[in-house]
Design a protein around this motif. Structure first.
Motif, PDB file in Angstrom:
ATOM      1  N   GLY A  68       0.752  -1.259   0.138  1.00  0.00           N
ATOM      2  CA  GLY A  68      -0.153   0.004   0.170  1.00  0.00           C
ATOM      3  C   GLY A  68       0.823   1.293   0.097  1.00  0.00           C
ATOM      4  O   GLY A  68      -0.126   2.280   0.321  1.00  0.00           O
ATOM      5  N   ARG A  69       2.402   0.732  -0.242  1.00  0.00           N
ATOM      6  CA  ARG A  69       3.366   2.332  -0.292  1.00  0.00           C
ATOM      7  C   ARG A  69       3.732   2.292  -0.993  1.00  0.00           C
ATOM      8  O   ARG A  69       4.487   3.864  -1.573  1.00  0.00           O
ATOM      9  CB  ARG A  69       4.118   1.992   0.879  1.00  0.00           C
ATOM     10  N   HIS A  70       3.521   1.618  -2.903  1.00  0.00           N
ATOM     11  CA  HIS A  70       3.816   2.037  -3.993  1.00  0.00           C
ATOM     12  C   HIS A  70       2.165   1.863  -4.959  1.00  0.00           C
ATOM     13  O   HIS A  70       1.605   1.554  -4.478  1.00  0.00           O
ATOM     14  CB  HIS A  70       4.385   0.762  -4.158  1.00  0.00           C
ATOM     15  N   GLN A  71       2.465   3.428  -6.241  1.00  0.00           N
ATOM     16  CA  GLN A  71       1.075   3.319  -6.710  1.00  0.00           C
ATOM     17  C   GLN A  71       0.713   2.572  -7.736  1.00  0.00           C
ATOM     18  O   GLN A  71       2.424   1.999  -8.021  1.00  0.00           O
ATOM     19  CB  GLN A  71       1.680   4.358  -7.565  1.00  0.00           C
ATOM     20  N   LEU A  72       0.147   1.802  -7.532  1.00  0.00           N
ATOM     21  CA  LEU A  72      -0.318   0.329  -8.373  1.00  0.00           C
ATOM     22  C   LEU A  72      -1.031   1.268  -9.804  1.00  0.00           C
ATOM     23  O   LEU A  72      -1.661   2.433  -9.916  1.00  0.00           O
ATOM     24  CB  LEU A  72      -1.199  -0.668  -7.341  1.00  0.00           C
ATOM     25  N   GLY A  73      -0.843   0.034 -10.571  1.00  0.00           N
ATOM     26  CA  GLY A  73      -2.286   0.082 -11.525  1.00  0.00           C
ATOM     27  C   GLY A  73      -3.129  -0.701 -11.954  1.00  0.00           C
ATOM     28  O   GLY A  73      -2.931  -1.532 -11.084  1.00  0.00           O
ATOM     29  N   LEU A  74      -4.434  -0.562 -12.977  1.00  0.00           N
ATOM     30  CA  LEU A  74      -4.147  -1.626 -12.834  1.00  0.00           C
ATOM     31  C   LEU A  74      -4.924  -2.021 -14.670  1.00  0.00           C
ATOM     32  O   LEU A  74      -4.866  -1.281 -16.170  1.00  0.00           O
ATOM     33  CB  LEU A  74      -6.164  -0.919 -12.909  1.00  0.00           C
ATOM     34  N   LYS A  75      -3.710  -3.198 -14.893  1.00  0.00           N
ATOM     35  CA  LYS A  75      -4.090  -3.613 -15.606  1.00  0.00           C
ATOM     36  C   LYS A  75      -4.678  -4.287 -16.511  1.00  0.00           C
ATOM     37  O   LYS A  75      -5.018  -5.614 -16.496  1.00  0.00           O
ATOM     38  CB  LYS A  75      -2.235  -4.656 -16.184  1.00  0.00           C
ATOM     39  N   ARG A  76      -5.594  -3.426 -17.338  1.00  0.00           N
ATOM     40  CA  ARG A  76      -6.815  -4.316 -17.886  1.00  0.00           C
ATOM     41  C   ARG A  76      -6.465  -5.224 -18.737  1.00  0.00           C
ATOM     42  O   ARG A  76      -5.619  -5.011 -20.092  1.00  0.00           O
ATOM     43  CB  ARG A  76      -7.288  -3.487 -19.301  1.00  0.00           C
ATOM     44  N   ILE A  77      -7.376  -6.457 -18.925  1.00  0.00           N
ATOM     45  CA  ILE A  77      -7.293  -7.225 -19.678  1.00  0.00           C
ATOM     46  C   ILE A  77      -7.508  -7.741 -21.018  1.00  0.00           C
ATOM     47  O   ILE A  77      -6.573  -8.146 -21.841  1.00  0.00           O
ATOM     48  CB  ILE A  77      -8.182  -8.400 -18.881  1.00  0.00           C
ATOM     49  N   VAL A  78      -8.407  -6.460 -21.557  1.00  0.00           N
ATOM     50  CA  VAL A  78      -8.814  -6.809 -22.469  1.00  0.00           C
ATOM     51  C   VAL A  78      -7.942  -5.742 -23.659  1.00  0.00           C
ATOM     52  O   VAL A  78      -7.584  -6.280 -24.722  1.00  0.00           O
ATOM     53  CB  VAL A  78     -10.259  -5.995 -23.070  1.00  0.00           C
ATOM     54  N   ASP A  79      -6.905  -4.633 -22.910  1.00  0.00           N
ATOM     55  CA  ASP A  79      -6.396  -3.923 -24.154  1.00  0.00           C
ATOM     56  C   ASP A  79      -4.378  -3.792 -23.369  1.00  0.00           C
ATOM     57  O   ASP A  79      -3.859  -3.816 -24.064  1.00  0.00           O
ATOM     58  CB  ASP A  79      -6.891  -3.079 -23.805  1.00  0.00           C
ATOM     59  N   ASP A  80      -4.868  -4.357 -22.356  1.00  0.00           N
ATOM     60  CA  ASP A  80      -2.963  -4.037 -21.696  1.00  0.00           C
ATOM     61  C   ASP A  80      -3.237  -2.996 -20.927  1.00  0.00           C
ATOM     62  O   ASP A  80      -1.928  -2.211 -21.229  1.00  0.00           O
ATOM     63  CB  ASP A  80      -2.151  -5.026 -22.701  1.00  0.00           C
ATOM     64  N   VAL A  81      -3.535  -2.192 -21.470  1.00  0.00           N
ATOM     65  CA  VAL A  81      -3.368  -0.178 -20.999  1.00  0.00           C
ATOM     66  C   VAL A  81      -3.703  -0.639 -19.536  1.00  0.00           C
ATOM     67  O   VAL A  81      -3.897  -1.046 -18.782  1.00  0.00           O
ATOM     68  CB  VAL A  81      -4.036  -0.019 -21.825  1.00  0.00           C
ATOM     69  N   ILE A  82      -2.241  -0.102 -18.885  1.00  0.00           N
ATOM     70  CA  ILE A  82      -2.427   0.552 -17.822  1.00  0.00           C
ATOM     71  C   ILE A  82      -2.966   1.065 -16.973  1.00  0.00           C
ATOM     72  O   ILE A  82      -2.746   2.682 -16.802  1.00  0.00           O
ATOM     73  CB  ILE A  82      -0.824   0.228 -16.548  1.00  0.00           C
ATOM     74  N   VAL A  83      -4.091   1.513 -16.653  1.00  0.00           N
ATOM     75  CA  VAL A  83      -4.951   2.208 -15.958  1.00  0.00           C
ATOM     76  C   VAL A  83      -4.885   2.892 -14.248  1.00  0.00           C
ATOM     77  O   VAL A  83      -4.141   2.285 -13.861  1.00  0.00           O
ATOM     78  CB  VAL A  83      -6.447   2.377 -15.807  1.00  0.00           C
ATOM     79  N   GLN A  84      -4.423   4.367 -13.922  1.00  0.00           N
ATOM     80  CA  GLN A  84      -3.674   4.778 -12.964  1.00  0.00           C
ATOM     81  C   GLN A  84      -4.939   4.618 -12.232  1.00  0.00           C
ATOM     82  O   GLN A  84      -5.767   4.933 -11.941  1.00  0.00           O
ATOM     83  CB  GLN A  84      -3.385   6.066 -13.191  1.00  0.00           C
ATOM     84  N   ALA A  85      -4.000   4.170 -10.874  1.00  0.00           N
ATOM     85  CA  ALA A  85      -5.334   4.049 -10.105  1.00  0.00           C
ATOM     86  C   ALA A  85      -5.413   4.912  -8.604  1.00  0.00           C
ATOM     87  O   ALA A  85      -4.853   5.053  -8.322  1.00  0.00           O
ATOM     88  CB  ALA A  85      -5.833   2.758  -9.033  1.00  0.00           C
ATOM     89  N   MET A  86      -6.011   6.188  -9.036  1.00  0.00           N
ATOM     90  CA  MET A  86      -5.844   7.457  -8.371  1.00  0.00           C
ATOM     91  C   MET A  86      -6.102   7.401  -7.079  1.00  0.00           C
ATOM     92  O   MET A  86      -5.447   7.790  -6.258  1.00  0.00           O
ATOM     93  CB  MET A  86      -6.136   8.993  -8.929  1.00  0.00           C
ATOM     94  N   LYS A  87      -7.372   6.955  -6.751  1.00  0.00           N
ATOM     95  CA  LYS A  87      -8.588   7.713  -5.735  1.00  0.00           C
ATOM     96  C   LYS A  87      -9.251   6.889  -5.370  1.00  0.00           C
ATOM     97  O   LYS A  87      -9.179   5.954  -6.338  1.00  0.00           O
ATOM     98  CB  LYS A  87      -9.081   8.319  -6.713  1.00  0.00           C
ATOM     99  N   ASN A  88      -9.554   5.964  -4.069  1.00  0.00           N
ATOM    100  CA  ASN A  88     -10.260   5.571  -3.452  1.00  0.00           C
ATOM    101  C   ASN A  88     -11.807   5.939  -3.289  1.00  0.00           C
ATOM    102  O   ASN A  88     -11.915   6.966  -3.657  1.00  0.00           O
ATOM    103  CB  ASN A  88      -9.794   5.104  -2.775  1.00  0.00           C
ATOM    104  N   ASN A  89     -12.387   4.948  -2.966  1.00  0.00           N
ATOM    105  CA  ASN A  89     -14.329   5.536  -2.874  1.00  0.00           C
ATOM    106  C   ASN A  89     -14.497   6.709  -1.793  1.00  0.00           C
ATOM    107  O   ASN A  89     -15.895   6.350  -1.124  1.00  0.00           O
ATOM    108  CB  ASN A  89     -14.394   4.027  -2.659  1.00  0.00           C
TER     109      ASN A  89
END
Lengths: 176, 151
Positions: free
Chosen positions: A63-84
């Motif tokens: 939880g101390r490193h920035q994490l991304g969401l590597k989308r399965i359909v296109d391999d694009v890494i989405v930046q998960a900047m904010k939580n709920n």
């Protein structure tokens, strides 16, 4: 052979979904925010440092490193900047337990024609494969665990010792 | 059922593929302000000129400590997402980036580009000029409740 299998899997999955509307099936709350669109997709939780440089933490940094969401359909890494949480809180704490795992996320993607940015995302829910869907709202609980000395009433960012140390120096004129 | 099959396929793909190879970076030296990227990109606290500098310092501290990514915004409007500063890999709430919130710095490091974003591994903060962008003169505090702190 392995490459052939991977290629076939990629081809099969991407056929017909390359123009996928990620809002389909989303149950994300809009929060009445301007230029934010609901988006739900499957992705692998990845550490940016690991993906880009090969410097990989075993647990994605807990939880101390920035994490991304590597989308399965296109391999694009989405930046998960904010939580709920409406609490100035990022998403790394919520995503880290799913390090290198596939999850279904739901949330809001920034889509602003006047100020174009790519793949910036607010995560509202996370569902691991075979697991329960959970709200991405763990930051404040984790913060409280890390700061028992700052226990008390009020919002976390008013009680955070590091923040208060910096702002107190600023107020006294000895800081920036 | 369709979703379960898709999820299973995804798991198989990840297992087969393994970790992606790291890419080559490019050495750069850039000067700009350490910003809170969520407020900057999302517009939730106001336009891009209002969520930088002294007006937004307290909010930038909150967001940085809260684990929201910080970036380095250069004069030409380019944003470099910061993944590491010297030996501090804590890009989500780390001490080093927190101490630099809203500061103008010159950073020497390695640039990586991926999916339309710029990422920087800062090897060294060559210069730390403190808060140079005195936006409070135009915007007060952003958001208004961020300063002073209520009793």
């Amino acid at each position: 052979m392995r490459n052939l299998i991977i290629g076939a899997a990629l081809s099969a999955i991407s056929t017909g979904v390359s123009a996928q509307d990620f809002s389909e099936g989303s149950e994300a709350k809009t929060w009445n925010l301007y230029a934010k669109v609901p988006a739900t997709f499957e992705a692998t939780v990845v550490g940016f440092l690991c993906e880009l440089t090969g410097e990989c933490a075993a647990d994605c940094g807990s939880g101390r490193h920035q994490l991304g969401l590597k989308r399965i359909v296109d391999d694009v890494i989405v930046q998960a900047m904010k939580n709920n949480q409406p609490a100035f809180s990022g998403a790394a704490t919520d995503l880290a337990p799913n390090c290198n795992q596939v999850v279904q996320v739901d949330g809001l993607m920034i889509k602003d024609e006047d100020f174009p940015v790519n793949n910036i995302y607010l995560v509202q829910t996370i569902q691991p494969v075979g697991g329960e869907k959970a709200k991405a709202n763990q930051f404040t609980r984790k913060w409280a665990e890390r700061h028992p000395d700052a226990a008390g009433k009020g919002l976390w960012f008013r009680r955070d010792p590091r923040i208060n140390e910096i702002t107190s120096r600023r107020i006294s004129g000895s800081g920036t | 059922m369709r979703n379960q099959i898709a999820m299973l396929a995804a798991v198989i793909m990840v297992t087969l593929a393994g970790p992606a190879p790291a890419s080559e970076g490019t050495r750069i030296q850039v000067t700009g302000e350490i910003i809170d990227t969520w407020c900057y990109y999302s517009g939730v606290m106001g336009g891009p000129n209002a969520v930088v500098g002294s007006a937004h310092h307290t909010c930038a501290l909150w967001c940085s400590a809260g684990g929201i990514p910080v970036g380095l915004l250069t004069e030409d409007g380019t944003v470099y997402m910061i993944l590491k500063i010297a030996q501090d890999t804590n890009s989500a709430g780390g001490d080093t980036q927190l101490s630099l919130a809203a500061h103008t710095v010159t950073a020497d490091g390695m640039l990586y580009e991926r999916d339309g974003q710029n990422y920087i591994i800062v090897n060294e903060v060559v210069a730390d000029l403190g808060i140079q962008n005195t936006t409070h003169e135009d915007y007060g505090t952003v958001p208004p409740f961020s300063f002073p702190e209520p009793e």
